[in-house]
Design a protein around this motif. Structure first.
Motif, short mmCIF file in Angstrom:
data_model
loop_
_atom_site.label_atom_id
_atom_site.label_comp_id
_atom_site.label_asym_id
_atom_site.label_seq_id
_atom_site.Cartn_x
_atom_site.Cartn_y
_atom_site.Cartn_z
N ARG A 1 0.85 -1.18 0.00
CA ARG A 1 0.00 0.00 0.00
C ARG A 1 0.89 1.24 0.00
O ARG A 1 2.11 1.13 0.00
CB ARG A 1 -0.92 -0.01 1.22
N ASP B 1 1.56 3.43 2.32
CA ASP B 1 2.39 3.66 3.49
C ASP B 1 2.80 2.41 4.23
O ASP B 1 3.60 2.47 5.15
CB ASP B 1 1.66 4.59 4.47
N ASP B 2 2.21 1.28 3.89
CA ASP B 2 2.57 0.07 4.62
C ASP B 2 2.44 -1.17 3.75
O ASP B 2 1.86 -1.13 2.66
CB ASP B 2 1.74 -0.07 5.90
N VAL C 1 0.52 -5.81 9.44
CA VAL C 1 0.68 -4.52 8.78
C VAL C 1 2.00 -3.92 9.25
O VAL C 1 2.19 -3.70 10.44
CB VAL C 1 -0.47 -3.56 9.15
N VAL C 2 2.92 -3.69 8.33
CA VAL C 2 4.21 -3.09 8.69
C VAL C 2 4.35 -1.76 7.95
O VAL C 2 4.47 -1.75 6.73
CB VAL C 2 5.39 -4.00 8.31
N PRO C 3 4.33 -0.64 8.69
CA PRO C 3 4.56 0.65 8.02
C PRO C 3 6.00 0.68 7.47
O PRO C 3 6.92 0.21 8.13
CB PRO C 3 4.38 1.67 9.15
N GLY D 1 8.13 2.98 7.20
CA GLY D 1 9.09 3.73 8.02
C GLY D 1 9.60 2.96 9.21
O GLY D 1 10.58 3.34 9.84
N ARG D 2 8.92 1.85 9.56
CA ARG D 2 9.31 1.10 10.74
C ARG D 2 10.28 -0.04 10.42
O ARG D 2 10.75 -0.71 11.32
CB ARG D 2 8.07 0.52 11.41
N THR E 1 11.34 -5.27 12.14
CA THR E 1 11.21 -3.95 12.73
C THR E 1 11.94 -3.98 14.06
O THR E 1 12.54 -4.99 14.42
CB THR E 1 9.74 -3.59 12.97
N ALA E 2 11.88 -2.88 14.79
CA ALA E 2 12.52 -2.84 16.10
C ALA E 2 11.81 -3.77 17.09
O ALA E 2 12.35 -4.08 18.13
CB ALA E 2 12.55 -1.42 16.64
N ALA E 3 10.59 -4.19 16.77
CA ALA E 3 9.88 -5.10 17.65
C ALA E 3 10.22 -6.53 17.27
O ALA E 3 10.15 -6.90 16.10
CB ALA E 3 8.37 -4.87 17.53
N THR F 1 7.29 -8.73 15.52
CA THR F 1 6.80 -8.55 14.16
C THR F 1 7.16 -9.80 13.36
O THR F 1 8.31 -10.21 13.34
CB THR F 1 7.45 -7.33 13.51
N GLY G 1 12.57 7.43 13.81
CA GLY G 1 13.35 6.88 14.91
C GLY G 1 12.54 5.86 15.65
O GLY G 1 11.44 5.52 15.26
N LEU G 2 13.10 5.37 16.75
CA LEU G 2 12.40 4.34 17.51
C LEU G 2 11.15 4.89 18.16
O LEU G 2 11.13 5.94 18.68
CB LEU G 2 13.31 3.78 18.59
N VAL H 1 1.32 -3.76 13.25
CA VAL H 1 -0.01 -4.14 13.75
C VAL H 1 -0.35 -5.50 13.16
O VAL H 1 -0.11 -5.76 11.98
CB VAL H 1 -1.07 -3.11 13.31
N ASP I 1 2.70 -4.30 18.04
CA ASP I 1 4.07 -4.64 18.40
C ASP I 1 4.85 -3.39 18.77
O ASP I 1 4.76 -2.36 18.10
CB ASP I 1 4.76 -5.33 17.22
N ILE I 2 5.64 -3.50 19.85
CA ILE I 2 6.47 -2.36 20.27
C ILE I 2 7.93 -2.80 20.35
O ILE I 2 8.23 -3.98 20.35
CB ILE I 2 6.00 -1.81 21.63
N GLU J 1 14.25 13.63 17.34
CA GLU J 1 15.18 12.74 18.03
C GLU J 1 16.08 13.55 18.96
O GLU J 1 16.30 13.18 20.11
CB GLU J 1 16.06 12.01 17.01
#
Lengths: 161, 454
Positions: free
Chosen positions: A80, A82-83, A97-99, A101-102, A126-128, A131, A160-161, B391, B410-411, B448
């Motif tokens: 899409r 943005d994601d 769903v992964v944006p 930017g992440r 991602t940072a998570a 995911t 950023g994070l 998500v 998810d974080i 940041e």
């Protein structure tokens, strides 16, 4: 079909059929010797009629053959604006769903079997740690295109994070 | 990554061992601004060697006795002295080869005697800075500095207290984007946990109660039943363990202070071992409020924070709800948790999660995603939309039959937040909204480098 898993405006892109072929060949490569290993000794040593027990592994394999097909059809991804969306699963359905930017890392993985069938898996990180977005069964040109596009979009929208 | 202006260019491509510096004589290039740790550090390593020897002797005294059988009388003294010299020598050499340097982009730490190891810690990836002063270090006037980065952490031990504070101030100033010598940012105390409340809250913990009751049951009940006092011996260590862990926690969380400064949140705590943490603005990924059953009457709650890179995760060991919400409002500006809607799980979920359903809810507003759950420990978890990494929507076979689905957010630190068993169509809306919100949330997120515009 459940509306949530209905295709977005752009439609779902499915993995290559080579993925299904690969999985079915692996299935046969495992199931055929198992069936034979049950049927032959029982048929020779006990009685030829009892060799019918080999129908059990054969039936399981037939069920798995169909299940692999359904699982393959359940996979899909959509880019899409943005994601990125990835859906999968028959009994347990998942939609991720992964944006863009992440995304921290885009990885293309292909083991020996996958290379033989000319496919690759794209993994998104991602940072998570939780995911779980991965797209299997991509043909090399598509994998390369997707990798470059995701990296580019990831850089353009990086946060950023 | 762009090379910042003013840094030395590499000499012969990536393989050049040292950056080439034009300057007088060029001796010890770029080495002048390297700094070393406090000279007390080698003694700490000496102590570590002695502790290892002591551990061997204690674990297997007979074997150690055989080894040292010929070390009678006068020979013992030189043996111990020799060991000390070797240990101190090792400590000294490793201290000598450990040095650090700070510039605009990174803190560089060189370690290792035989295998050199250089760590480059990027300041703009800084998630938190801790200054820790264990009891022994406090007596000697030294402190250790721990840096939490998104990918892990690194520790500088030991520095003098003054150096540790100065280095922390410099790191934070550089991370904030202001002049590195602007000094320590002023801080304003927000809340201090009274020792009485802390003690009471620890005594009211279900874990404490469970352990004490269990031990008493074993210690008193079983001997009465069986007439065998052996059980008492079994229960005593368990009881001692509970007392020990409770006391430890009390000492660790004693004098808990939360303060606010331009550099972010400051947490100070500890009775014997003092710890000072700084979490810069915008580094908190999620907040969790926990209320065990026995705390409900007092209206207390424990608040934890999630920071990428780990480290301490307690924000407030115990506080009344109002105070906790006030602190949450300072961390997540513009968020009023009491105004976030509480949407219960649909009644038909009773076929999937009969008890759980009654205590689970979800809610979201323009700023945050909130989940609530738990019967014995009531839990509220909050994540700002800007911190959502991805998500997910999941649906098991049983859920599909009931027309339910779960949404996971998810974080970057810790477990995902989950809105369990939502109506399937509502779940679709949540996923769509959440994807859009985390996008707009990121656009409006603070920079940041929090003291600059970008």
């Amino acid at each position: 079909m459940d509306p949530a898993f209905a295709p977005p405006a752009t439609g779902w892109t499915m993995p290559s059929r080579a993925l299904l072929r690969m999985r079915r060949v692996v299935l046969v490569a495992v199931a055929a010797p198992v069936t034979a290993a049950v049927a032959v000794p029982v048929g020779l040593l006990v009685s030829p009629a009892l060799a019918a027990v080999a129908l059990v592994p054969a039936a399981l394999a037939a069920w798995a053959w169909r299940a692999l097909g359904r699982n393959w059809r359940s996979w899909g991804y959509a880019e899409r604006e943005d994601d990125l969306l990835v859906r999968r699963g028959v009994l347990w359905r998942r939609l991720t769903v992964v944006p863009y930017g992440r995304m921290q890392l885009v990885e293309v993985v292909a083991g020996p079997l996958q290379r033989h069938w000319g496919i690759a898996t794209l993994e998104l990180h991602t940072a998570a740690a939780t995911t779980d977005a991965a797209i299997p069964g991509l043909l090399p040109p598509e994998a390369a295109r997707l990798r470059d596009r995701l990296t580019e979009l990831g850089e353009a929208r990086s946060a950023g994070l | 990554m762009r090379e910042p202006a003013g840094r030395t260019a590499p000499g012969n491509g990536p393989w050049s061992a040292r950056p080439v510096v034009s300057g007088p004589a060029g001796a010890e290039p770029a080495g002048r601004d390297f700094r070393r740790l406090h000279p007390i550090t080698p003694w700490r390593r000496t102590w570590a060697v002695l502790a290892a020897v002591a551990a061997v002797v204690l674990r297997d005294p007979r074997q150690a006795g055989e080894w040292s059988g010929h070390l009678t009388g006068w020979r013992t003294v030189p043996a111990v002295a020799g060991l000390l010299v070797v240990a101190f020598g090792y400590g000294f050499v490793s201290w000598w080869f450990t040095r650090y340097r700070i510039d605009e982009v990174e803190l560089r730490v060189d370690t290792g005697v035989l295998f050199r190891r250089t760590k480059h810690l990027r300041i703009d990836r800084l998630q938190a800075v801790d200054v820790n002063r264990p009891l022994a270090a406090r007596l000697l006037g030294v402190a250790s500095l721990t840096l939490d980065l998104a990918g892990g952490k690194d520790k500088l031990a030991y520095l003098t207290e003054r150096d540790a504070r100065a280095l922390r101030a410099e790191l934070l100033a550089r991370a904030a984007g202001v002049a590195p010598d602007s000094g320590e940012a002023p801080q304003r105390e927000l809340v201090r946990v009274p020792p009485g409340a802390l003690a009471a809250s620890l005594l009211l913990r279900p874990a404490t109660w469970g352990s004490v009751l269990g031990s008493l049951l074993v210690a008193v009940g079983l001997p009465l039943l069986t007439g065998d006092w052996f059980w008492l011996v079994l229960a005593l260590p368990a009881l001692a363990g509970t007392v020990h862990s409770t006391l430890r926690r009390f000492a660790g969380e004693f004098g808990w202070t939360v303060a606010e400064s331009p550099d972010g949140l400051r947490l100070d705590h500890g009775l014997l071992d003092r710890a000072h943490e700084t979490v810069p603005p915008g580094r908190v990924q999620a907040l969790t409020f926990q209320q065990p059953l026995p705390w409900r009457r007092a209206g207390w709650v424990r608040v934890r924070l999630a920071v990428a890179g780990g480290g301490n995760d307690v924000l407030l060991p115990v506080a009344p709800w109002g105070v906790a919400l006030g602190i949450a409002g300072r961390i997540l500006p513009g968020v009023d948790l009491t105004a976030v809607p509480v949407l219960p799980v649909p009644g038909r979920a009773r076929w999937r999660a009969p008890l759980w359903r009654r205590f689970a809810s979800y809610g979201a507003d323009a700023e945050v995603f909130v989940t609530r759950y738990g019967l014995l420990v009531r839990t509220v978890r909050v994540v700002p939309h800007a911190k959502v990494q991805s998500v997910r929507r999941t649906q098991g076979p049983w859920q599909r039959r009931l027309g339910l689905a779960s949404v996971h957010v998810d974080i970057a630190a810790g477990d995902p937040l989950t809105a369990w068993h939502r109506d399937a169509e509502e779940a679709d809306v949540i996923v769509a909204e959440q994807a859009a919100r985390s996008r707009t949330g990121r656009r409006s997120a603070p920079p940041e480098r929090w003291m600059t515009d970008r």
